[in-house]
Write an enzyme that holds these catalytic residues in place. Structure first.
Site, PDB file in Angstrom:
ATOM      1  N   GLY A 135       4.072  20.394  40.838  1.00  0.00           N
ATOM      2  CA  GLY A 135       5.434  19.870  40.819  1.00  0.00           C
ATOM      3  C   GLY A 135       5.852  19.377  42.189  1.00  0.00           C
ATOM      4  O   GLY A 135       5.024  18.941  42.990  1.00  0.00           O
ATOM      5  N   THR A 174       7.385  19.189  46.078  1.00  0.00           N
ATOM      6  CA  THR A 174       7.186  19.928  47.326  1.00  0.00           C
ATOM      7  C   THR A 174       8.319  20.927  47.545  1.00  0.00           C
ATOM      8  O   THR A 174       8.091  22.055  48.015  1.00  0.00           O
ATOM      9  CB  THR A 174       7.116  18.932  48.501  1.00  0.00           C
ATOM     10  OG1 THR A 174       6.067  17.999  48.251  1.00  0.00           O
ATOM     11  CG2 THR A 174       6.848  19.660  49.812  1.00  0.00           C
ATOM     12  N   GLY A 178       7.691  23.858  45.411  1.00  0.00           N
ATOM     13  CA  GLY A 178       6.502  24.545  45.907  1.00  0.00           C
ATOM     14  C   GLY A 178       6.814  25.486  47.060  1.00  0.00           C
ATOM     15  O   GLY A 178       6.272  26.592  47.142  1.00  0.00           O
ATOM     16  N   GLU A 204      -0.103  22.159  43.674  1.00  0.00           N
ATOM     17  CA  GLU A 204      -0.382  20.726  43.670  1.00  0.00           C
ATOM     18  C   GLU A 204       0.965  20.032  43.683  1.00  0.00           C
ATOM     19  O   GLU A 204       1.694  20.056  42.686  1.00  0.00           O
ATOM     20  CB  GLU A 204      -1.170  20.304  42.425  1.00  0.00           C
ATOM     21  CG  GLU A 204      -1.504  18.817  42.426  1.00  0.00           C
ATOM     22  CD  GLU A 204      -1.818  18.270  41.048  1.00  0.00           C
ATOM     23  OE1 GLU A 204      -2.014  17.036  40.963  1.00  0.00           O
ATOM     24  OE2 GLU A 204      -1.841  19.027  40.077  1.00  0.00           O
ATOM     25  N   CYS A 255       1.638  12.005  40.258  1.00  0.00           N
ATOM     26  CA  CYS A 255       1.794  12.497  41.632  1.00  0.00           C
ATOM     27  C   CYS A 255       1.006  11.675  42.641  1.00  0.00           C
ATOM     28  O   CYS A 255       1.285  11.733  43.838  1.00  0.00           O
ATOM     29  CB  CYS A 255       1.396  13.970  41.714  1.00  0.00           C
ATOM     30  SG  CYS A 255      -0.301  14.302  41.208  1.00  0.00           S
TER      31      CYS A 255
END
Length: 399
Positions: A248, A250, A253, A271, A305
């Site tokens: 998903g 940043t 994350g 990722e 992405c």
């Protein structure tokens, strides 16, 4: 019917007999159950912007139940104790079931995520099945290493399943990302709690159903629909989850890393998205470079992405590349993802739809030249014309 990208109207006429949606609850310990709170949320059809069904809304209490089931299945159940070949046999059967139900699954990802029905059948679902078969074949080939330490002494490494895995998957590739996380975890003998994206939960629930049919024991695979700030946060910080895998943004994350570090220091695999550049130099084949650039921009509606949505072209062939990209964009057909003539369906949800339109307006304000596209299509649904800017200012570090 389908519209070219510069069209001004759109019809939501369906081009397929969409099967009824069968699974909308949480899948915990081998059963479809309501959430503890009884709350639901709407699954939206991006072709119209309207709800197609209500889905159970999982929260921390539901994650607790799913983790409890997964922990019991790992500590006491047969799955980690089966031979690798036996786990592989069950996963192979699951792959067979996926292929047997490809039409229905493709319909779910099209109606729930706006993905092209034809490409789901051609790419996404076969890729998921292939990944599952790959890891099924690896299940009995997980070996350690014998080490010679010193005279008369030897050591060895023993690879064991880590335990309960929490997996949080994105909305742009709901099928592929489900199995990129589930397949290796199950092959290794782990149990897993999956939180699909709140935008696209329907195919994940269908896969849970097929997993049970294939013989995956109760508690090994659990699916908790819900939102990131509640169900996703509960997975990230749960003391009885041994590892988290997330795909998903940043921003999210970073939050997951903090939650994992401040709970039980569980390892994380992230990722995260970015803004990938594509560089084209004067010695490139213009036609091939234009094809690569165009597919990099617009494949899967640009919802990927590694989309090469920033294209840098050397001066000598700049105009030629731009002309070819504009020509391709104008020829792209936007419309109902079930229509075989359509090249691009709607954006996945209203949030992404509005974000893209805001970026387009931002580009205009910054002085970039809008060459084609730039507008939404129709009165219903999340359709946007393929859009290309030229003369874009590059704001790098220090600019």
């Amino acid at each position: 019917m389908a519209d070219h990208c510069n069209g001004s109207s759109h019809s939501s006429e369906s081009f397929a007999n969409i099967p009824p949606i069968k699974f909308t609850k949480l899948f915990i310990n081998g059963n479809f159950v309501d959430s503890v709170s009884g709350k639901t949320f709407e699954a939206i059809d991006p072709r119209t912007g309207e709800a197609i069904t209500l889905v159970s809304k999982g929260d921390k209490e539901d994650v607790d139940l799913a983790v409890k089931a997964a922990r019991f299945a790992f500590d006491n159940g047969p799955w980690p104790r089966l031979s690798g070949s036996e786990r592989g046999r069950i996963l192979m059967k699951l792959a067979d079931l996926i292929e047997e139900n490809i039409e229905e699954i493709a319909s779910l990802d099209a109606i729930n995520g706006g993905k092209l029905f034809s490409l789901c059948k051609l790419i996404d679902i076969p890729a998921a099945s292939m990944a599952l078969r790959y890891y099924a074949g690896a299940a009995d080939k997980i070996h350690g290493t014998v080490l010679k330490l010193s005279k008369g002494l030897q050591g060895y490494t023993l690879r064991e399943p880590i335990g309960v895995v929490g997996a949080i998957i994105p909305w742009n590739f709901p099928t592929i990302m489900f199995f990129m996380k589930v397949a290796p975890a199950l092959a290794a003998g782990c149990t897993i709690v999956v939180k699909p994206a709140e935008q696209t939960p329907l195919s994940a629930l269908y896969y849970a159903h097929l997993a049970k049919l294939a013989g995956v024991p109760d508690g090994v695979l659990n699916v908790v629909n819900g939102y990131g700030e509640t169900a996703g946060a509960a997975i990230s910080s749960h003391m009885d989850i041994d590892k988290v895998s997330f795909t998903g943004s940043t921003e999210v994350g970073r939050k997951i890393m903090v939650a994992a570090a401040t709970s039980n220091l569980k390892p994380v695999s992230l990722e995260l998205g970015g803004k990938s550049p594509l560089l084209i130099f004067d010695d490139a084949d213009v036609d091939e470079a234009a094809n690569i650039a165009f597919n990099g921009m617009f494949f899967n509606k640009g919802e990927i992405c590694v989309a090469s949505s920033r294209v840098y072209v050397q001066e000598g062939i700049y105009d030629k590349i731009v002309d070819k990209l504009v020509e391709k964009a104008k020829a792209l057909v936007v419309g109902d993802p079930f229509d075989p003539q359509v090249n691009q369906g709607p954006q996945t949800d209203k949030k992404q739809f509005e974000k893209i339109l805001s970026y387009i307006e931002h580009g205009k304000r910054e002085g970039a030249t809008l060459l084609t596209g730039g507008k939404h299509i129709g009165q219903k649904g999340y359709y946007i014309q393929p859009t290309i800017f030229a003369d874009v200012k590059n704001y790098g570090r220090g600019d």
